[in-house]
Motif scaffolding. Structure first.
Motif, short mmCIF file in Angstrom:
data_model
loop_
_atom_site.label_atom_id
_atom_site.label_comp_id
_atom_site.label_asym_id
_atom_site.label_seq_id
_atom_site.Cartn_x
_atom_site.Cartn_y
_atom_site.Cartn_z
N THR A 142 -3.06 18.59 -1.79
CA THR A 142 -3.21 18.18 -3.20
C THR A 142 -1.94 17.46 -3.67
N LEU A 143 -0.77 18.03 -3.31
CA LEU A 143 0.49 17.38 -3.68
C LEU A 143 0.59 15.99 -3.03
N GLN A 144 0.16 15.89 -1.79
CA GLN A 144 0.22 14.59 -1.11
C GLN A 144 -0.71 13.58 -1.78
N ILE A 145 -1.89 14.03 -2.20
CA ILE A 145 -2.82 13.14 -2.92
C ILE A 145 -2.19 12.65 -4.21
N ASP A 146 -1.49 13.58 -4.93
CA ASP A 146 -0.82 13.17 -6.18
C ASP A 146 0.24 12.12 -5.91
N ARG A 147 1.01 12.32 -4.84
CA ARG A 147 2.06 11.33 -4.52
C ARG A 147 1.42 9.98 -4.17
N ILE A 148 0.32 10.00 -3.43
CA ILE A 148 -0.33 8.74 -3.06
C ILE A 148 -0.86 8.03 -4.30
N GLU A 149 -1.45 8.80 -5.26
CA GLU A 149 -1.94 8.17 -6.50
C GLU A 149 -0.79 7.57 -7.29
N GLY A 150 0.38 8.27 -7.31
CA GLY A 150 1.55 7.69 -7.99
C GLY A 150 1.99 6.40 -7.32
N SER A 151 1.96 6.40 -5.97
CA SER A 151 2.34 5.18 -5.24
C SER A 151 1.38 4.05 -5.56
N LEU A 152 0.07 4.35 -5.64
CA LEU A 152 -0.91 3.31 -5.98
C LEU A 152 -0.65 2.75 -7.38
N ASN A 153 -0.28 3.62 -8.30
CA ASN A 153 0.01 3.14 -9.67
C ASN A 153 1.22 2.22 -9.67
N ARG A 154 2.27 2.60 -8.91
CA ARG A 154 3.46 1.75 -8.84
C ARG A 154 3.13 0.42 -8.20
N LEU A 155 2.31 0.44 -7.13
CA LEU A 155 1.93 -0.80 -6.48
C LEU A 155 1.14 -1.70 -7.43
N ALA A 156 0.28 -1.10 -8.27
CA ALA A 156 -0.48 -1.91 -9.23
C ALA A 156 0.44 -2.55 -10.25
N SER A 157 1.45 -1.79 -10.69
CA SER A 157 2.39 -2.37 -11.66
C SER A 157 3.23 -3.48 -11.02
N GLU A 158 3.66 -3.26 -9.78
CA GLU A 158 4.44 -4.29 -9.10
C GLU A 158 3.59 -5.54 -8.84
N LYS A 159 2.30 -5.35 -8.55
CA LYS A 159 1.42 -6.49 -8.33
C LYS A 159 1.31 -7.35 -9.59
N SER A 160 1.30 -6.68 -10.76
CA SER A 160 1.20 -7.45 -12.02
C SER A 160 2.43 -8.30 -12.26
N LEU A 161 3.59 -7.91 -11.63
CA LEU A 161 4.83 -8.67 -11.81
C LEU A 161 4.98 -9.81 -10.82
N PHE A 162 3.99 -9.99 -9.93
CA PHE A 162 4.08 -11.05 -8.94
C PHE A 162 3.97 -12.42 -9.61
N PRO A 163 4.62 -13.47 -9.01
CA PRO A 163 4.52 -14.82 -9.60
C PRO A 163 3.11 -15.38 -9.49
N GLY A 164 2.89 -16.57 -10.14
CA GLY A 164 1.56 -17.19 -10.17
C GLY A 164 1.18 -17.81 -8.83
N GLY A 165 -0.06 -18.34 -8.81
CA GLY A 165 -0.60 -18.88 -7.56
C GLY A 165 0.08 -20.16 -7.12
N ASP A 166 0.47 -21.05 -8.05
CA ASP A 166 1.11 -22.32 -7.67
C ASP A 166 2.42 -22.08 -6.97
N GLU A 167 3.23 -21.17 -7.54
CA GLU A 167 4.53 -20.89 -6.92
C GLU A 167 4.33 -20.27 -5.52
N LEU A 168 3.37 -19.36 -5.45
CA LEU A 168 3.09 -18.76 -4.14
C LEU A 168 2.59 -19.79 -3.15
#
Length: 741
Positions: A142-168
């Motif tokens: 259960t603790l490991q699942i919680d950590r994985i969900e926290g990691s998924l949330n952080r990855l989603a927030s970091e994804k939102s900070l990625f640059p636009g498609g033209d720059e990429l």
């Protein structure tokens, strides 16, 4: 004691065996269990003396039944008087003829009500501990699942900070360009490396080839050494050319000497002729002088004019004779000078001839000394001597013609000496007991191989070979009687008995197969017959297979000595051939196994009859002339008959299973019905696959059929089951399957 008794009961299977008042009645037909049949013992000690029954209140077993079970098991060693079950305090147990000893246990777990209660409590505590451990594992997950969900949330927030498609896209283009440049550079580097590797490999191969070519040379393997060797080789070639030139001059001088001797003889002949002619001329001169005197006298008588005329004629004739004599004197002096020159040349040639004759005599003496060693067995019986030179020269010419080939012409004396030394070293270990030694003959400058087993009488190689062959022949004669006894014991009694049984069994198989094939009634009237025919002998020392089999079938006590000798000679010839083959490939054991394999003594020949035609051998050409169905029948019927004959050796309850892929392809319905009838008659269990075959014939009593359906190349298949009851084919649904189950 309680723990030892429990260990013995548990190890023997009595502790957890079934106890029932109904006995076997409680077991179904498919059940598999172990139970105890009561057989109380009223004499001696039993488990009832130490244990008493405590059945549960809700149990159907009575205490009396359990007491009978306890009295069935004796305590201590029951011995041969009681063939039942017994256990001892030390952990030993007996179940009829089965005896054993159980490993000791720390404490009892099942004997005694309180003991069983403690065992249940301990097991419950163990299971509760396992439950706690599993709960801890669940909490960790259960603790490991919680950590994985926290990691998924952080990855989603970091994804939102990625640059636009033209720059990429621009960055991706630059990255792709850099990768292409890097790949181009890597490819260029790889090509350079491959080129360098190929050049290095070529250099290594060239160096290795040079080392292999110069193996055994004393020349240093570098550029300076090779350059010096090339210069020496050129100098050697120049000296060789000069030697060849001197040799040519020497040959020309010999030819000149021969011509001069011939000219000297011719000049002597001419001198003799000129001398005779000179004497004739002198006689003529005296005759002329006499004529002159007569003429002078006649002149005095005849007168001056005639005398003067005759005088002039005589003077003229005298001048001519004088000129002839002068010319002859010059020719004689010239011939005398040439004779002196030729005599000096003849003297030199005679000296050279004497030297050559001395050299030839020395070589002849050395050759005779070498010949008298008798080192070559092929020429050991040929006698030559110094007194019979023509015979000696003929033998030398024969030896030269035999050994003048590339094997010896292209080798120097040192090369042949090295080969002799290597061969001597290879054979020295195997011939150590004979004392081989390589001795230098200083007189003739050669190496001799001698065997110093007897120092006072050393033997050359051919003498040792002759001695060993003589010993081998003596040993062979000594062992012949033992060899005969061994062949007689093995071939006639032990191995012969086994071969005789197998041949009789095989003949029975063939007869049984023919009976089965003769019973087949095909639509085309095709009937088959099999013959197991013996093979012919391979040489005159061997027996024909038919004759050998007839001798093997006889009682060994009834065999005559001549027949036993024929069998022994047959197998001795075969074993000798096997030894020769084993020297080339495989082992002698494998070849002995092959020659004693009775199946190799025979060959199967299949015959057929069709309609009213006589029985003929089924050759390839006649097989190809049959129809497709007849070809199939001629293959299936002998195959089924042979399989049935082999299955007859198994136990009656053993299954007779065969499997066929694309079964009976090309056979018509009437013959196919007969084929299924043959399978039913032979009691075969079979599995077959076919595109069109159903197997629903009146000759088949029952059959399960599965149709595999795959619609439009789907990724799955559907199985449709049918059942043939001997009369009609029925579709089998799930209800029928459960009902039959």
């Amino acid at each position: 004691m309680k723990a030892s008794l429990e260990a013995a009961l548990q190890q023997s299977g009595l502790l957890d065996a079934w106890v029932s008042q109904q006995g076997l009645g409680i077991l179904s037909a498919e059940a598999e269990e172990v139970w105890i049949a009561p057989n109380p013992q009223f004499f001696g000690y039993t488990l009832a003396d130490y244990l008493y029954p405590t059945p549960p209140e809700d149990s159907s077993l009575q205490a009396e039944s359990i007491d009978e079970i306890l009295r069935t098991i004796s305590l201590g060693d029951s011995g041969a008087d009681n063939p039942g079950a017994s256990v001892s305090e030390q952990g030993y147990f007996r179940l009829g003829a089965l005896c054993g000893k159980a490993a000791p246990k720390k404490r009892a777990e099942f004997i005694g009500k309180e003991t069983r209660h403690r065992t249940r409590l301990a097991e419950m505590a163990r299971l509760e501990t396992l439950m706690e451990q599993e709960q801890q594992s669940i909490d960790g997950c259960t603790l490991q699942i919680d950590r994985i969900e926290g990691s998924l949330n952080r990855l989603a927030s970091e994804k939102s900070l990625f640059p636009g498609g033209d720059e990429l896209q621009e960055a991706f283009s630059r990255l792709a360009q850099a990768r292409r440049e890097m790949e181009s550079a890597l490819e260029e580097e790889r090509q350079k490396v491959d080129h360098f590797r190929q050049a290095s490999q070529a250099y290594q191969e060239t160096t290795a080839e040079l080392h292999r070519f110069m193996q055994g040379w004393t020349i240093p393997k570098h550029t300076g050494g090779l350059t010096f060797a090339r210069e020496q080789l050129q100098s050697y070639r120049q000296l060789l050319g000069e030697l060849r030139s001197h040799w040519s001059s020497y040959r020309i001088s010999l030819e000149t000497l021969d011509r001069t001797a011939a000219g000297l003889l011719e000049a002597a002949g001419k001198i003799e002729e000129e001398t005779v002619e000179l004497e004739s001329l002198q006689e003529t001169l005296r005759h002329i002088n006499a004529q002159i005197a007569a003429f002078e006298k006649a002149l005095k008588d005849l007168g001056i004019e005639d005398i003067d005329r005759q005088l002039r004629e005589l003077e003229h004739e005298r001048d001519l004779l004088k000129k002839g004599m002068d010319s002859l004197d010059k020719e004689i002096r010239k011939l005398e000078r040439e004779q002196g020159i030729e005599e000096s040349k003849l003297s030199g040639a005679q000296e050279l001839l004497a030297e050559k004759e001395t050299t030839i005599k020395q070589a002849r003496e050395a050759w005779l000394a070498e010949w008298n060693r008798r080192l070559v067995a092929e020429w050991s019986e040929t006698e030559v001597s110094e007194e019979q030179l023509p015979g000696l020269y003929r033998v030398v010419q024969q030896v030269l013609q035999k050994y003048r080939d590339e094997k010896y012409i292209q080798k120097s004396k040192d090369g042949i000496t090295n080969d002799l030394f290597l061969a001597f070293q290879e054979c020295r270990g195997n011939l150590h007991s004979y004392g081989p030694e390589l001795v230098l003959d200083e007189e003739h400058q050669r190496n001799l191989v001698l065997f110093m087993r007897d120092r006072h009488n050393p033997l050359p190689p051919h003498a040792l070979v002759h001695e060993l062959k003589t010993t081998e022949e003596e040993q062979r004669l000594l062992l012949s009687q033992k060899d005969r006894e061994l062949y007689e014991q093995i071939i006639i009694h032990s191995v012969g008995k086994a071969i005789r049984y197998k041949i009789l069994r095989a003949e029975q198989w063939v007869q049984q197969m023919n009976r089965l094939m003769e019973q087949r009634d095909t639509s085309s009237g095709l009937r088959l017959h099999l013959k197991w025919e013996p093979r012919a002998a391979s040489n005159e020392k061997e027996l024909d297979t038919l004759q050998l089999v007839n001798l093997l079938k006889k009682d060994p006590q009834m065999l005559r000595n001549q027949e036993i000798e024929q069998m022994i000679e047959h197998f001795r010839s075969r074993i000798t051939w096997a030894k020769q083959e084993a020297d080339q490939h495989d082992t002698l054991r494998q070849w002995i196994y092959r020659l004693l394999d009775y199946r190799e003594w025979f060959r199967f020949t299949l015959y057929y009859e069709k309609g009213e035609q006589p029985r003929r051998e089924l050759t390839d050409s006649r097989f190809n002339a049959l129809s497709g169905g007849e070809k199939a029948l001629s293959m299936y019927i002998p195959l089924f008959a042979a399989t049935y004959s082999r299955y007859n050796d198994c136990r009656p309850e053993a299954p007779k299973i065969i499997s066929l892929d694309e079964a009976f392809a090309g056979v018509d319905d009437e013959n196919m019905r007969d084929m299924f009838g043959l399978l039913t008659q032979l009691d075969f269990d079979y599995m077959m696959t076919s595109q069109v075959l159903w197997g629903c014939y009146d000759t088949v009593p029952k059959l399960s059929v599965y149709e595999i359906y795959r619609p439009k190349d789907a990724k799955y298949v559907t199985l449709i089951q049918y059942y043939w009851n001997g009369f009609r084919r029925m579709l089998v649904d799930e209800g029928m399957v459960e009902e039959n189950a």
